[in-house]
Design a protein around this motif. Structure first.
Motif, short mmCIF file in Angstrom:
data_model
loop_
_atom_site.label_atom_id
_atom_site.label_comp_id
_atom_site.label_asym_id
_atom_site.label_seq_id
_atom_site.Cartn_x
_atom_site.Cartn_y
_atom_site.Cartn_z
N TYR A 120 2.28 -5.57 -0.60
CA TYR A 120 1.05 -4.93 -0.14
C TYR A 120 0.20 -4.71 -1.36
O TYR A 120 0.68 -4.20 -2.38
CB TYR A 120 1.36 -3.58 0.52
N GLY A 121 -1.05 -5.08 -1.27
CA GLY A 121 -1.87 -4.96 -2.45
C GLY A 121 -3.31 -4.69 -2.15
O GLY A 121 -3.77 -4.74 -1.01
N LEU A 137 -1.30 1.60 3.53
CA LEU A 137 -2.22 1.83 2.42
C LEU A 137 -1.40 2.17 1.18
O LEU A 137 -0.48 2.97 1.25
CB LEU A 137 -3.19 2.97 2.72
N ILE A 138 -1.78 1.58 0.07
CA ILE A 138 -1.08 1.81 -1.18
C ILE A 138 -1.98 2.64 -2.09
O ILE A 138 -3.15 2.28 -2.32
CB ILE A 138 -0.72 0.48 -1.87
N GLY A 139 -1.43 3.74 -2.59
CA GLY A 139 -2.17 4.59 -3.52
C GLY A 139 -3.48 5.09 -2.93
O GLY A 139 -3.54 5.49 -1.77
N ALA A 199 -3.77 -5.72 -7.39
CA ALA A 199 -2.61 -4.87 -7.65
C ALA A 199 -1.67 -5.02 -6.46
O ALA A 199 -2.13 -5.04 -5.32
CB ALA A 199 -3.05 -3.42 -7.81
N ASP A 200 -0.38 -5.17 -6.71
CA ASP A 200 0.58 -5.36 -5.63
C ASP A 200 1.82 -4.50 -5.82
O ASP A 200 2.31 -4.33 -6.94
CB ASP A 200 1.02 -6.82 -5.55
N LEU A 201 2.32 -4.00 -4.70
CA LEU A 201 3.59 -3.28 -4.64
C LEU A 201 4.41 -4.00 -3.59
O LEU A 201 3.95 -4.19 -2.46
CB LEU A 201 3.37 -1.82 -4.25
N CYS A 202 5.61 -4.43 -3.96
CA CYS A 202 6.44 -5.22 -3.06
C CYS A 202 7.65 -4.41 -2.60
O CYS A 202 8.28 -3.70 -3.40
CB CYS A 202 6.90 -6.49 -3.74
#
Length: 172
Positions: free
Chosen positions: A130-131, A109-111, A146-149
């Motif tokens: 992951y987004g 899970l992101i944020g 929104a994505d975090l790689c």
């Protein structure tokens, strides 16, 4: 009596460890997005080793028009709760980037994204993104994702709603 108790406790602990159970000094099993069976110990995700407290990553705008803009993120702390790990991130003031990465079982899970908002992880070469999809039932007028790689090198990408001006940022 105390000596008999200590002898039984030590022998019992050694026997438990020898039979595959955890002794008082063995580490808890870890889990990742590898599928695994319930109760089986599986390795951390490849990028988790790079996310250590105090580690700093710099990302720059990818492509043209970015004017060399950059953003930095520091791993502020790491919490390990057995099969759940929480990575706290510091992006600096005013950032809309996620401040946590939570790994639990086979989920990331992101944020503050809810599990149902998370997209399927996207493998892009040596990185996994992951987004979240923040579109509403009526659709979206502009940027909805929104994505975090992440890669074995750590945090290597940020884009969409997480990034300043919705730009794509990548590790130099």
């Amino acid at each position: 009596m105390q000596r008999i108790w200590m002898t039984w406790f030590v022998a019992g602990s050694l026997g438990l460890a020898a039979c595959g159970g955890r002794s008082a000094t063995s580490a808890p099993p870890t889990v990742g997005n590898t599928g695994g069976t319930a109760g089986a110990a599986v390795a951390h995700l490849p990028w988790e080793a790079a996310l250590t407290t105090g580690k700093r990553f710099e990302l720059v705008v990818s492509g043209t028009g970015g004017g060399g803009e950059s953003i930095a993120v520091t791993v502020a702390s790491v919490e390990d709760h057995g099969d759940t790990r929480v990575y706290h991130l510091s992006w600096g003031e005013g950032s809309q980037a996620p401040t946590t990465i939570t790994v639990h079982g086979d989920k990331v899970l992101i944020g503050d994204a809810k599990p149902e908002e998370m997209k399927e992880p996207s493998d892009q070469g040596d990185m996994t993104c992951y987004g979240a999809d923040y579109s509403n039932p009526e659709g979206c007028d502009d940027v909805c994702d929104a994505d975090l790689c992440l890669s074995p090198a750590g945090i290597v990408g940020l884009d969409g709603l997480y990034a300043p001006n919705y730009d794509m940022f990548r590790a130099p």
